[in-house]
Design a protein around this motif. Structure first.
Motif, mmCIF file in Angstrom:
data_model
loop_
_atom_site.group_PDB
_atom_site.id
_atom_site.type_symbol
_atom_site.label_atom_id
_atom_site.label_comp_id
_atom_site.label_asym_id
_atom_site.label_seq_id
_atom_site.Cartn_x
_atom_site.Cartn_y
_atom_site.Cartn_z
ATOM 1 N N LEU A 1 -7.854 1.785 -2.228
ATOM 2 C CA LEU A 1 -6.776 2.717 -1.900
ATOM 3 C C LEU A 1 -6.354 3.515 -3.130
ATOM 4 O O LEU A 1 -6.125 4.731 -3.048
ATOM 5 C CB LEU A 1 -5.578 1.953 -1.334
ATOM 6 N N PHE A 2 -6.247 2.843 -4.265
ATOM 7 C CA PHE A 2 -5.878 3.530 -5.502
ATOM 8 C C PHE A 2 -6.865 4.654 -5.805
ATOM 9 O O PHE A 2 -6.462 5.798 -6.088
ATOM 10 C CB PHE A 2 -5.841 2.531 -6.657
ATOM 11 N N ASP A 3 -8.150 4.341 -5.765
ATOM 12 C CA ASP A 3 -9.170 5.350 -6.064
ATOM 13 C C ASP A 3 -9.107 6.516 -5.074
ATOM 14 O O ASP A 3 -9.235 7.683 -5.461
ATOM 15 C CB ASP A 3 -10.559 4.716 -6.025
ATOM 16 N N THR B 1 0.810 -1.211 0.000
ATOM 17 C CA THR B 1 0.000 0.000 0.000
ATOM 18 C C THR B 1 0.848 1.269 0.000
ATOM 19 O O THR B 1 0.454 2.281 -0.589
ATOM 20 C CB THR B 1 -0.941 0.014 1.207
ATOM 21 N N ASP B 2 2.009 1.212 0.638
ATOM 22 C CA ASP B 2 2.852 2.406 0.705
ATOM 23 C C ASP B 2 3.360 2.818 -0.675
ATOM 24 O O ASP B 2 3.520 4.010 -0.945
ATOM 25 C CB ASP B 2 4.033 2.172 1.643
ATOM 26 N N LEU B 3 3.611 1.851 -1.542
ATOM 27 C CA LEU B 3 4.065 2.186 -2.887
ATOM 28 C C LEU B 3 2.924 2.814 -3.686
ATOM 29 O O LEU B 3 3.151 3.754 -4.460
ATOM 30 C CB LEU B 3 4.598 0.944 -3.597
ATOM 31 N N VAL C 1 -0.801 1.926 -12.962
ATOM 32 C CA VAL C 1 -0.471 1.273 -11.700
ATOM 33 C C VAL C 1 -1.169 -0.077 -11.593
ATOM 34 O O VAL C 1 -2.401 -0.157 -11.664
ATOM 35 C CB VAL C 1 -0.888 2.152 -10.496
ATOM 36 N N GLN C 2 -0.379 -1.134 -11.444
ATOM 37 C CA GLN C 2 -0.927 -2.450 -11.106
ATOM 38 C C GLN C 2 -0.945 -2.486 -9.583
ATOM 39 O O GLN C 2 0.084 -2.620 -8.934
ATOM 40 C CB GLN C 2 -0.062 -3.566 -11.695
ATOM 41 N N TYR C 3 -2.146 -2.336 -8.998
ATOM 42 C CA TYR C 3 -2.250 -2.106 -7.562
ATOM 43 C C TYR C 3 -2.576 -3.346 -6.742
ATOM 44 O O TYR C 3 -2.729 -3.266 -5.526
ATOM 45 C CB TYR C 3 -3.281 -1.015 -7.265
ATOM 46 N N GLY D 1 -4.165 5.571 -14.722
ATOM 47 C CA GLY D 1 -5.055 4.427 -14.717
ATOM 48 C C GLY D 1 -4.488 3.315 -13.856
ATOM 49 O O GLY D 1 -3.324 3.356 -13.446
ATOM 50 N N GLY D 2 -5.305 2.320 -13.571
ATOM 51 C CA GLY D 2 -4.842 1.217 -12.745
ATOM 52 C C GLY D 2 -5.641 -0.038 -12.980
ATOM 53 O O GLY D 2 -6.730 -0.007 -13.546
ATOM 54 N N PHE D 3 -5.101 -1.160 -12.533
ATOM 55 C CA PHE D 3 -5.789 -2.443 -12.615
ATOM 56 C C PHE D 3 -5.261 -3.338 -11.509
ATOM 57 O O PHE D 3 -4.178 -3.114 -10.956
ATOM 58 C CB PHE D 3 -5.601 -3.091 -13.988
ATOM 59 N N ALA D 4 -6.021 -4.373 -11.182
ATOM 60 C CA ALA D 4 -5.665 -5.240 -10.059
ATOM 61 C C ALA D 4 -4.609 -6.266 -10.462
ATOM 62 O O ALA D 4 -3.466 -6.222 -9.996
ATOM 63 C CB ALA D 4 -6.906 -5.937 -9.522
#
Length: 209
Positions: free
Chosen positions: A55-57, A21-23, A46-48, A75-78
Motif C-alpha cells: 500500500l505504501f508503494d 491503512t487509512d493513515l 512512514v513506519q507502515y 521513505g518507509g519501513f515495516a
C-alpha cells in the motif's frame, strides 16, 4: 526527492499490532505532502507496519504521478525491533549533523507510542483508528488534546491538524507549560492514560519535560 536547507522530518507510525491503512493513505495524499512542503519539511518517514509495504508503494507512486514532490524525501519501513524512539529523536532534530529543525510525529493512538513521543517532547498528532472494535483511541485522543498534550487529528483533515500542530509547538515553548493549571493538575497525564486505557498496572514515570 531531496530537500534543500535545514532538514525537517515528519515521522509517521501506524504501530505494529494492527493495520492502519487509512493513515498510510492520508499521509501520502498529495495535498498533505504539499502541506508538509509548504511548512518546509524535507523528509517524510512512514513506519507502515508489517503488511503495509504494498500500500505504501502504491500510494507513493500515485502521489508522485499527481504532482512534483521534489523537495520532500519520502521513505518507509515495516517494523524496527529496537523500537521507534530513535526516529522520534530524529524528527526532534537532536543529535543530527548538520543540525536539523524540529519536526513532528504523527501516530496512531497506541498508549506506548504516545508516551514515547511525549517524553521526546515533540509536537504530536494522534490519529485514532476508528476501525478497531472495543477500543478507546478516540476518547484517549480527545482527552489528551483537551489537556493540550497533543493534537487530535482526523483522517479527513490532516492538513488542518498539521497547522494546529505548529500552534502547539509554539505553546510548548512558552511559559507556563501548556499542560499546567489547576484544571489539569487534578488528573494529569497518568490520570488520563489510566482512565482512558484502563492501564492500572502502568509503572512508568510520566513526567514530560
Amino acid at each position: 526527492m531531496s530537500g534543500q536547507g535545514k532538514q525537517k522530518t515528519c515521522f509517521v507510525t501506524v504501530g505494529a499490532t494492527a493495520s492502519f491503512t487509512d493513515l498510510i493513505r492520508a499521509v501520502l495524499a498529495p495535498d498533505f505532502c504539499k502541506a508538509l512542503e509548504s511548512q518546509e519539511y524535507t523528509h517524510l518517514l512512514v513506519q507502515y507496519g508489517q503488511d503495509g509495504k504494498e500500500l505504501f508503494d502504491k500510494c507513493l507512486q500515485q502521489s508522485l504521478e499527481v504532482g512534483d514532490l521534489s523537495s520532500l524525501q519520502i521513505g518507509g519501513f515495516a517494523l524496527d525491533p529496537s523500537g521507534l524512539r530513535q526516529y522520534m529523536i530524529q524528527a526532534k532534530g537532536q543529535h543530527t549533523k548538520p543540525p536539523a529543525a524540529e519536526g513532528l510525529v504523527i501516530s496512531h493512538a497506541g498508549s506506548g507510542t504516545v508516551l514515547d513521543a511525549l517524553r521526546v517532547s515533540i509536537p504530536l498528532i494522534v490519529v485514532p483508528n476508528s476501525t478497531l472494535l472495543d477500543n478507546h483511541q478516540v476518547e484517549l485522543a480527545e482527552a489528551l488534546e483537551e489537556q493540550e498534550y497533543v493534537v487530535h487529528g482526523q483522517l479527513k483533515n490532516l492538513v488542518g491538524a498539521l497547522k494546529r500542530a505548529e500552534q502547539l509547538r509554539t505553546r510548548m515553548k512558552t511559559w507556563p507549560p501548556v499542560n499546567s493549571g489547576t484544571h489539569r493538575q487534578a488528573k494529569g497525564l497518568k490520570g488520563v492514560m489510566d482512565e482512558e486505557m484502563g492501564e492500572e498496572e502502568l509503572r512508568i514515570d510520566l513526567e514530560v519535560p
